[in-house]
Design an enzyme around this catalytic site. Structure first.
Site, PDB file in Angstrom:
ATOM      1  N   GLY A 100     -55.552  31.916 -18.360  1.00  0.00           N
ATOM      2  CA  GLY A 100     -55.773  32.921 -19.402  1.00  0.00           C
ATOM      3  C   GLY A 100     -56.749  32.450 -20.477  1.00  0.00           C
ATOM      4  O   GLY A 100     -57.379  33.268 -21.145  1.00  0.00           O
TER       5      GLY A 100
ATOM      6  N   GLU B  53     -60.136  33.097 -19.081  1.00  0.00           N
ATOM      7  CA  GLU B  53     -60.312  34.557 -19.117  1.00  0.00           C
ATOM      8  C   GLU B  53     -60.623  35.038 -20.536  1.00  0.00           C
ATOM      9  O   GLU B  53     -61.443  35.931 -20.731  1.00  0.00           O
ATOM     10  CB  GLU B  53     -59.048  35.235 -18.558  1.00  0.00           C
ATOM     11  CG  GLU B  53     -58.874  34.958 -17.073  1.00  0.00           C
ATOM     12  CD  GLU B  53     -57.505  35.356 -16.533  1.00  0.00           C
ATOM     13  OE1 GLU B  53     -56.492  34.925 -17.115  1.00  0.00           O
ATOM     14  OE2 GLU B  53     -57.451  36.098 -15.540  1.00  0.00           O
TER      15      GLU B  53
ATOM     16  N   ALA C 198     -52.070  31.204 -19.976  1.00  0.00           N
ATOM     17  CA  ALA C 198     -50.920  31.985 -20.430  1.00  0.00           C
ATOM     18  C   ALA C 198     -49.730  31.027 -20.477  1.00  0.00           C
ATOM     19  O   ALA C 198     -49.745  29.977 -19.830  1.00  0.00           O
ATOM     20  CB  ALA C 198     -50.658  33.119 -19.457  1.00  0.00           C
TER      21      ALA C 198
ATOM     22  N   GLU D 208     -54.284  29.172 -11.504  1.00  0.00           N
ATOM     23  CA  GLU D 208     -53.108  29.995 -11.180  1.00  0.00           C
ATOM     24  C   GLU D 208     -52.626  29.804  -9.742  1.00  0.00           C
ATOM     25  O   GLU D 208     -51.423  29.849  -9.483  1.00  0.00           O
ATOM     26  CB  GLU D 208     -53.424  31.487 -11.415  1.00  0.00           C
ATOM     27  CG  GLU D 208     -53.536  31.870 -12.885  1.00  0.00           C
ATOM     28  CD  GLU D 208     -54.951  31.766 -13.435  1.00  0.00           C
ATOM     29  OE1 GLU D 208     -55.785  31.046 -12.847  1.00  0.00           O
ATOM     30  OE2 GLU D 208     -55.216  32.411 -14.478  1.00  0.00           O
TER      31      GLU D 208
HETATM   32  N1  CO8 Z   1     -47.994  27.133 -20.969  1.00  0.00           N
HETATM   33  C1  CO8 Z   1     -46.970  26.571 -21.647  1.00  0.00           C
HETATM   34  N2  CO8 Z   1     -46.996  25.284 -22.083  1.00  0.00           N
HETATM   35  C2  CO8 Z   1     -48.098  24.559 -21.824  1.00  0.00           C
HETATM   36  C3  CO8 Z   1     -49.201  25.097 -21.125  1.00  0.00           C
HETATM   37  C4  CO8 Z   1     -49.114  26.451 -20.683  1.00  0.00           C
HETATM   38  N3  CO8 Z   1     -50.128  27.054 -20.040  1.00  0.00           N
HETATM   39  N4  CO8 Z   1     -50.154  24.133 -21.009  1.00  0.00           N
HETATM   40  C5  CO8 Z   1     -49.659  23.048 -21.627  1.00  0.00           C
HETATM   41  N5  CO8 Z   1     -48.430  23.295 -22.124  1.00  0.00           N
HETATM   42  C6  CO8 Z   1     -47.539  22.381 -22.848  1.00  0.00           C
HETATM   43  C7  CO8 Z   1     -46.978  21.312 -21.928  1.00  0.00           C
HETATM   44  O1  CO8 Z   1     -45.855  21.810 -21.188  1.00  0.00           O
HETATM   45  C8  CO8 Z   1     -46.632  20.230 -22.912  1.00  0.00           C
HETATM   46  O2  CO8 Z   1     -45.428  20.573 -23.546  1.00  0.00           O
HETATM   47  P1  CO8 Z   1     -44.298  19.430 -23.805  1.00  0.00           P
HETATM   48  O3  CO8 Z   1     -44.968  18.453 -24.744  1.00  0.00           O
HETATM   49  O4  CO8 Z   1     -43.184  20.194 -24.433  1.00  0.00           O
HETATM   50  O5  CO8 Z   1     -43.994  18.834 -22.478  1.00  0.00           O
HETATM   51  C9  CO8 Z   1     -47.742  20.347 -23.966  1.00  0.00           C
HETATM   52  O6  CO8 Z   1     -48.298  21.655 -23.807  1.00  0.00           O
HETATM   53  C10 CO8 Z   1     -48.852  19.337 -23.752  1.00  0.00           C
HETATM   54  O7  CO8 Z   1     -49.288  19.433 -22.411  1.00  0.00           O
HETATM   55  P2  CO8 Z   1     -49.373  18.191 -21.388  1.00  0.00           P
HETATM   56  O8  CO8 Z   1     -48.395  17.134 -21.780  1.00  0.00           O
HETATM   57  O9  CO8 Z   1     -49.292  18.738 -20.009  1.00  0.00           O
HETATM   58  O10 CO8 Z   1     -50.852  17.675 -21.746  1.00  0.00           O
HETATM   59  P3  CO8 Z   1     -51.835  16.880 -20.787  1.00  0.00           P
HETATM   60  O11 CO8 Z   1     -52.958  16.463 -21.671  1.00  0.00           O
HETATM   61  O12 CO8 Z   1     -51.113  15.842 -20.002  1.00  0.00           O
HETATM   62  O13 CO8 Z   1     -52.363  17.976 -19.738  1.00  0.00           O
HETATM   63  C11 CO8 Z   1     -53.232  20.125 -19.064  1.00  0.00           C
HETATM   64  C12 CO8 Z   1     -53.140  19.037 -20.172  1.00  0.00           C
HETATM   65  C13 CO8 Z   1     -53.998  19.581 -17.859  1.00  0.00           C
HETATM   66  C14 CO8 Z   1     -53.976  21.305 -19.655  1.00  0.00           C
HETATM   67  C15 CO8 Z   1     -51.799  20.547 -18.638  1.00  0.00           C
HETATM   68  O14 CO8 Z   1     -51.017  20.818 -19.806  1.00  0.00           O
HETATM   69  C16 CO8 Z   1     -51.766  21.765 -17.753  1.00  0.00           C
HETATM   70  O15 CO8 Z   1     -52.042  21.666 -16.585  1.00  0.00           O
HETATM   71  N6  CO8 Z   1     -51.365  22.915 -18.335  1.00  0.00           N
HETATM   72  C17 CO8 Z   1     -51.214  24.140 -17.586  1.00  0.00           C
HETATM   73  C18 CO8 Z   1     -52.553  24.744 -17.250  1.00  0.00           C
HETATM   74  C19 CO8 Z   1     -52.417  25.996 -16.422  1.00  0.00           C
HETATM   75  O16 CO8 Z   1     -51.937  25.973 -15.314  1.00  0.00           O
HETATM   76  N7  CO8 Z   1     -52.845  27.123 -17.004  1.00  0.00           N
HETATM   77  C20 CO8 Z   1     -52.816  28.396 -16.326  1.00  0.00           C
HETATM   78  C21 CO8 Z   1     -51.532  29.097 -16.597  1.00  0.00           C
HETATM   79  S1  CO8 Z   1     -51.373  30.582 -15.653  1.00  0.00           S
HETATM   80  C22 CO8 Z   1     -52.305  31.724 -16.470  1.00  0.00           C
HETATM   81  O17 CO8 Z   1     -52.968  31.451 -17.437  1.00  0.00           O
HETATM   82  C23 CO8 Z   1     -52.276  33.115 -15.887  1.00  0.00           C
HETATM   83  C24 CO8 Z   1     -52.939  34.107 -16.841  1.00  0.00           C
HETATM   84  C25 CO8 Z   1     -52.669  35.513 -16.424  1.00  0.00           C
HETATM   85  C26 CO8 Z   1     -51.252  35.925 -16.590  1.00  0.00           C
HETATM   86  C27 CO8 Z   1     -51.048  37.316 -16.148  1.00  0.00           C
HETATM   87  C28 CO8 Z   1     -49.679  37.862 -16.477  1.00  0.00           C
HETATM   88  C29 CO8 Z   1     -48.664  37.777 -15.353  1.00  0.00           C
END
Ligand code: CO8
Length: 260
Positions: free
Chosen positions: A108, A111, A63, A131
């Site tokens: 997400g 999921e 998400a 998460e």
């Molecule tokens: N949300 C928003 N932006 C994101 C997300 C995300 N989940 N994942 C990546 N991005 C963005 C980064 O911020 C980055 O943006 P910018 O270039 O502007 O800095 C761009 O995408 C590229 O990402 P990275 O530079 O981080 O790329 P890497 O190759 O270095 O890393 C990863 C890739 C490992 C996937 C890393 O981006 C990461 O850890 N992302 C987050 C993963 C995560 O924690 N996902 C779970 C989120 S929580 C969730 O899904 C809960 C669902 C249920 C919600 C229920 C409602 C309340």
């Protein structure tokens, strides 16, 4: 558009495409996916769906953390409810949904893949529920569907640690059903979709319903659901055609209609 839908010979491909955020699900993307799911469910010409991510590094990286960071508790509940409703709509679709996981499937994203009927992964795919590292629980059904798919032990291992699994490990624990070199994943997903699309749509829908009953009910109730759906196949026209085609050593031609 953050969600693209294409259709070709009974198979639809739905692509989540937000390259600036590794295809993360914000409210708009969830709404577009829901719209696509509802439209495809109502379209009898679509007999199988492949869901994938745009680009070559992510299926869906979760998400959208930017959007979630500003939510109140009530807004978070509504966000979770909209995500869960999308996943349920995909599960309730008459057609099979195949996730072609072409990179990160986190939070997400994992999921979303779990809400599909079948998951195929590229060898660069990565799965996890990170998460806990953001001090939240999964919210789009992950705590429920993960244990149903891989058992409570693996679900707890992933949800409580936030660790990320490589594609081979995901295959080993049964989180995905197939693993392919990255450049072959799409073709393999389309091939499976075409095979499923050639089956009776009536039997397909009943099979999905019967397997879903295994998770929702006790064995006796599930078996009676199976019994009635099995008998309903014989009230439609496809069963006669399927069996005649087998006996006559020819390909079947299905109408997908129930009995009157
Ligand atoms: N949300 C928003 N932006 C994101 C997300 C995300 N989940 N994942 C990546 N991005 C963005 C980064 O911020 C980055 O943006 P910018 O270039 O502007 O800095 C761009 O995408 C590229 O990402 P990275 O530079 O981080 O790329 P890497 O190759 O270095 O890393 C990863 C890739 C490992 C996937 C890393 O981006 C990461 O850890 N992302 C987050 C993963 C995560 O924690 N996902 C779970 C989120 S929580 C969730 O899904 C809960 C669902 C249920 C919600 C229920 C409602 C309340």
């Amino acid at each position: 558009m953050a969600v693209q839908v294409s259709r070709d010979e009974g198979v639809a491909v739905v692509t989540v495409d937000r390259p600036e955020a590794l295809n993360a699900l914000n409210s708009e993307t969830i709404a577009l996916l829901r719209e696509a799911a509802d439209e495809l469910s109502a379209d009898a010409s679509v007999r199988a769906v492949v869901l994938t991510g745009g680009g070559d590094s992510a299926f869906v990286a979760g998400a959208d953390i930017v959007e979630m960071s500003a939510l109140t508790a009530e807004e978070a509940r509504q966000f979770s409810a909209r995500g869960q409703a999308l996943m349920s709509a995909m599960e309730a679709a008459p057609q099979p949904w195949i996730a072609a996981v072409n990179g990160y499937a986190l939070g997400g994203g994992c999921e979303l893949a779990l809400a599909c009927d079948v998951r195929l992964a590229a060898d660069n795919a990565k799965f996890g529920q990170p998460e806990i590292g953001l001090a939240i629980t999964p919210g789009f059904g992950g705590t429920q569907r993960l244990s149903r798919n891989v058992g409570a032990g693996w679900a707890k291992y992933l949800v409580l640690s936030g660790r990320i699994l490589r594609a081979e490990e995901a295959l080993r624990i049964g989180l995905v059903q197939g693993l392919y070199p990255k450049d072959q994943l799409r073709a393999e997903a389309l091939k499976l979709a075409a095979e499923m699309a050639a089956k009776s749509t009536l039997a397909m829908r009943y099979c999905k319903t019967a397997v879903a009953a295994a998770e929702a009910t006790d064995l006796a109730t599930g078996q009676s659901v199976e019994q009635y759906l099995f008998s309903l196949c014989f009230a439609g026209q496809d069963q006669g055609e399927g069996m005649a085609a087998f006996l006559e050593k020819r390909a079947p031609s299905y109408e997908g209609r129930g009995g009157s």
